[in-house]
Design an enzyme around this catalytic site. Structure first.
Site, PDB file in Angstrom:
ATOM      1  N   ARG A  10       0.845  -1.187   0.000  1.00 28.88           N
ATOM      2  CA  ARG A  10       0.000   0.000   0.000  1.00 28.88           C
ATOM      3  C   ARG A  10       0.889   1.249   0.000  1.00 28.88           C
ATOM      4  NH1 ARG A  10      -3.896   2.498   4.753  1.00 28.88           N
ATOM      5  NH2 ARG A  10      -4.846   4.102   3.448  1.00 28.88           N
ATOM      6  N   HIS A  11       0.405   2.308  -0.601  1.00 28.80           N
ATOM      7  CA  HIS A  11       1.162   3.561  -0.662  1.00 28.80           C
ATOM      8  C   HIS A  11       1.388   4.153   0.734  1.00 28.80           C
ATOM      9  CE1 HIS A  11      -2.350   6.030   0.367  1.00 28.80           C
ATOM     10  NE2 HIS A  11      -3.046   5.215  -0.418  1.00 28.80           N
ATOM     11  N   ASN A  17      -5.052  10.891   4.415  1.00 30.59           N
ATOM     12  CA  ASN A  17      -5.040   9.745   5.328  1.00 30.59           C
ATOM     13  C   ASN A  17      -4.964  10.221   6.768  1.00 30.59           C
ATOM     14  OD1 ASN A  17      -2.918   7.796   3.119  1.00 30.59           O
ATOM     15  ND2 ASN A  17      -5.119   7.678   3.353  1.00 30.59           N
ATOM     16  N   ARG A  61       0.106   9.154  -5.223  1.00 32.58           N
ATOM     17  CA  ARG A  61       0.556   8.630  -3.934  1.00 32.58           C
ATOM     18  C   ARG A  61       1.157   7.239  -4.079  1.00 32.58           C
ATOM     19  NH1 ARG A  61      -5.024   9.015  -4.201  1.00 32.58           N
ATOM     20  NH2 ARG A  61      -6.336   7.257  -3.543  1.00 32.58           N
ATOM     21  N   GLU A  89      -7.309   3.031  -6.677  1.00 37.87           N
ATOM     22  CA  GLU A  89      -8.148   2.816  -5.500  1.00 37.87           C
ATOM     23  C   GLU A  89      -9.616   2.649  -5.892  1.00 37.87           C
ATOM     24  OE1 GLU A  89      -8.778   1.602  -2.876  1.00 37.87           O
ATOM     25  OE2 GLU A  89      -8.262   2.922  -1.208  1.00 37.87           O
ATOM     26  N   LYS A 100     -14.316  10.094   6.618  1.00 43.03           N
ATOM     27  CA  LYS A 100     -14.785   8.714   6.551  1.00 43.03           C
ATOM     28  C   LYS A 100     -16.053   8.515   7.374  1.00 43.03           C
ATOM     29  CE  LYS A 100     -10.207   6.881   5.576  1.00 43.03           C
ATOM     30  NZ  LYS A 100      -9.065   6.043   6.014  1.00 43.03           N
TER      31      LYS A 100
END
Length: 270
Positions: A10-11, A17, A61, A89, A100
């Site tokens: 994963r990046h 994030n 990313r 993604e 989120k």
């Protein structure tokens, strides 16, 4: 017949994030300072693996993370990096750019779990899985064309053999002694979770001894590493998967020297 190792990464962390904002496909943000440090850490962890192929999502990313991994690698710094939109993604539609919690509230209103809910304009989990299946099929075909006539991989060298015998937590070489061809894929949290689910549930990959399902399907941290090994056999209609094995998922030991805040990053989505 030949055997392939597939290493999924994963990046690194982005500011979105860190702030727990959904990125998906429509928000294309760079790595944060912490994300660069995480990418350097995973690059150093994987530095001695001779990747024959390097693939990345075409979102920045992921590209930046893959570039850092490749730069740190002692074998593949000159290997071409293929940018593939199939590795992007999951699209979160109208939820992209929002917290989120906003997605969770939308899912609750619809009476669904957050992971299974598809916001308006977003991709369903089946659509994401279809993208991964297309990528995997094309990868298998390419490698079969280029390596299918090669003999079985040579016996494991001392380093690789010793790595397979180490205690859980293992080393960067875990599983590589079984494979003659090695591919690196840099992608995204929600995408990788769908990929792992497909590899385990649909392709029946065997699990590591003593593996707990809660760990196997846990959220992938930024620069978390997962690895699968596939044995492919030729046929008139194309390569056929003979066996699949999960070596490990969501490994993050390379982040051990970072601070607690730097280790956490964004959980899964983004």
């Amino acid at each position: 017949m030949f055997t392939l190792s597939l290493t999924l990464v994963r990046h690194g962390e982005t500011q979105y994030n860190k702030e727990k904002l959904l990125q998906g496909q429509g928000v294309d943000t760079p790595l944060s300072e912490t994300g660069v440090q995480q990418a350097e850490a995973v690059g150093k962890y994987l530095r001695d693996i001779a990747f024959n192929y390097v693939f990345s999502s075409n979102l920045q990313r992921a590209i930046h993370t893959a570039e850092i991994i490749r730069r740190n690698n002692t074998h593949c710094s000159g290997t071409e990096m293929v940018l593939d939109p199939l590795l992007r993604e999951r699209g979160f539609g109208v939820a992209e750019g929002h917290p989120k919690e906003h997605l969770k509230n939308m899912a609750n209103t619809a009476g669904q779990s957050c992971r299974d809910y598809t916001p308006p304009g977003g991709e369903t989990l089946d659509q994401v899985k279809l993208r991964f299946k297309k990528f995997l099929k094309a990868l298998f075909q390419q490698l079969s064309d280029e390596h299918g006539r090669a003999g079985a991989p040579e016996a494991a060298n001392g380093t690789a053999a010793a790595a397979s015998e180490r205690a859980p937590g293992g080393s960067a070489e875990d599983g590589l002694q079984e494979a003659s061809v090695h591919a690196l894929v840099v992608s995204h949290g929600a995408y990788i979770r769908v990929a792992i689910k497909h590899l385990l549930e649909d392709l029946k990959s065997s699990l590591p001894a003593g593996a707990k399902m809660s760990q196997v399907f846990s959220p992938c941290p930024n620069t978390g590493i997962s690895r699968f090994v596939f044995t492919l056999s030729p046929s008139e209609s194309g390569p056929v998967l003979s066996a699949a094995r999960c070596c490990f998922t969501n490994r993050k030991e390379h982040l051990g020297n970072l601070t607690a805040a730097e280790k956490c990053g964004g959980k899964e989505m983004g």
